[in-house]
Write a protein that holds these residues in place. Structure first.
Motif, mmCIF file in Angstrom:
data_model
loop_
_atom_site.group_PDB
_atom_site.id
_atom_site.type_symbol
_atom_site.label_atom_id
_atom_site.label_comp_id
_atom_site.label_asym_id
_atom_site.label_seq_id
_atom_site.Cartn_x
_atom_site.Cartn_y
_atom_site.Cartn_z
ATOM 1 N N ARG A 77 0.810 -1.209 0.000
ATOM 2 C CA ARG A 77 0.000 0.000 0.000
ATOM 3 C C ARG A 77 0.849 1.267 0.000
ATOM 4 N NH1 ARG A 77 -5.197 -1.082 0.679
ATOM 5 N NH2 ARG A 77 -5.815 -3.143 1.439
ATOM 6 N N ASN A 78 2.159 1.082 -0.215
ATOM 7 C CA ASN A 78 3.083 2.210 -0.229
ATOM 8 C C ASN A 78 3.244 2.711 -1.660
ATOM 9 O OD1 ASN A 78 5.378 3.877 -0.190
ATOM 10 N ND2 ASN A 78 6.149 2.836 1.638
ATOM 11 N N MET A 79 2.577 3.825 -1.988
ATOM 12 C CA MET A 79 2.570 4.305 -3.372
ATOM 13 C C MET A 79 3.966 4.687 -3.884
ATOM 14 S SD MET A 79 0.068 7.170 -5.113
ATOM 15 C CE MET A 79 -1.404 6.277 -4.589
ATOM 16 N N PRO A 80 4.788 5.427 -3.140
ATOM 17 C CA PRO A 80 6.143 5.744 -3.632
ATOM 18 C C PRO A 80 6.966 4.482 -3.889
ATOM 19 C CG PRO A 80 5.568 7.166 -1.799
ATOM 20 C CD PRO A 80 4.500 6.113 -1.866
ATOM 21 N N LEU A 81 6.827 3.473 -3.006
ATOM 22 C CA LEU A 81 7.578 2.233 -3.191
ATOM 23 C C LEU A 81 7.110 1.498 -4.449
ATOM 24 C CD1 LEU A 81 9.712 0.331 -2.037
ATOM 25 C CD2 LEU A 81 7.905 -0.792 -0.726
ATOM 26 N N ILE A 82 5.787 1.486 -4.676
ATOM 27 C CA ILE A 82 5.241 0.860 -5.884
ATOM 28 C C ILE A 82 5.784 1.564 -7.132
ATOM 29 C CG2 ILE A 82 3.132 0.493 -7.240
ATOM 30 C CD1 ILE A 82 3.370 -1.447 -4.992
ATOM 31 N N PHE A 83 5.854 2.891 -7.080
ATOM 32 C CA PHE A 83 6.374 3.661 -8.220
ATOM 33 C C PHE A 83 7.834 3.302 -8.493
ATOM 34 C CE2 PHE A 83 8.772 7.347 -9.745
ATOM 35 C CZ PHE A 83 8.133 7.590 -10.949
#
Length: 231
Positions: A1-7
């Motif tokens: 659920r970590n958007m920066p990490l997913i990016f």
């Protein structure tokens, strides 16, 4: 659920996949399927910064927007039906991969045959002294002189046969090869770039001509309908 990490993960993983996929395709099929050499911050034309950022953004959109929706609908399907669909898709992708590999191998053999035929035709002209003359007018004079001799007519006939063979090879646009070239219009052969350019021009030009004809026909039909309505 970590958007920066997913990016970050999406950017790095998809960029690595694109780079190594491009490298493997070039080594296996002697062709570049895409080329980012004209883009800023590219590496060997296989990857570029702009595409990597787009991949990262796409990863975020897919994970946070599309994946929950897709997962919801997938879970509504019975497990045995899901398995059946998955097996069907696996078979489809495997068949598509086999057809693509065979098509690319066939295309490479075709490029090689055309290249050899062109080289043979040029060699016959070299022997005739055609290329030794400077300027178009001198070459045409040399050609007319040759056609007055039996040897020249024999060379001309053999070149005509080679030309017909080359035309047949260029025009032999098999469906699978045409589909591949239309899907990758920037496809470039590392061994026979000029020959592939001729085939691509033939396929893409034919596609454009068909599109223009369809557009003209559609326009004519619309005009005809307008005239009927006015009448």
């Amino acid at each position: 659920r970590n958007m920066p990490l997913i990016f970050i993960a999406g950017t790095l993983i998809t960029t690595a996949i694109e780079y190594f996929t491009g490298y493997i395709l070039e080594k296996l099929f002697h062709a570049k399927w895409w080329d980012y050499s004209q883009n800023k911050f590219n590496f060997r034309g296989r990857i570029c910064l702009l595409n990597s950022i787009v991949f990262g953004i796409s990863s975020v959109v897919l994970i946070f927007a599309f994946h929950p929706l897709a997962a919801h609908f997938v879970l509504l399907v019975k497990p045995d039906i899901r398995l059946f669909i998955m097996d069907g898709l696996l078979i489809y992708f495997a068949a598509d991969m086999i057809i693509t590999v065979k098509s690319m191998r066939s295309l490479n053999l075709r490029l090689e045959a055309i290249s050899k035929a062109l080289a043979a035709a040029k060699e016959k002209l070299d022997v005739s002294g055609f290329y030794n003359a400077l300027g178009i007018s001198q070459r045409l004079e040399r050609l007319h002189e040759l056609l007055e001799t039996d040897r020249g007519r024999s060379i001309y006939a053999s070149i005509e046969n080679a030309g017909e063979h080359i035309r047949q090879l260029i025009n032999d646009n098999r469906l699978s090869q045409s589909r591949m070239i239309k899907a990758f219009p920037t496809l470039r052969s590392t061994r026979y770039p000029e020959v592939l350019s001729m085939i691509k021009e033939k396929i893409l030009h034919t596609r454009k001509d068909n599109s223009d004809v369809n557009t003209e026909n559609t326009g004519a039909e619309k005009s005809d309908r307008v005239m009927r309505i006015r009448s």
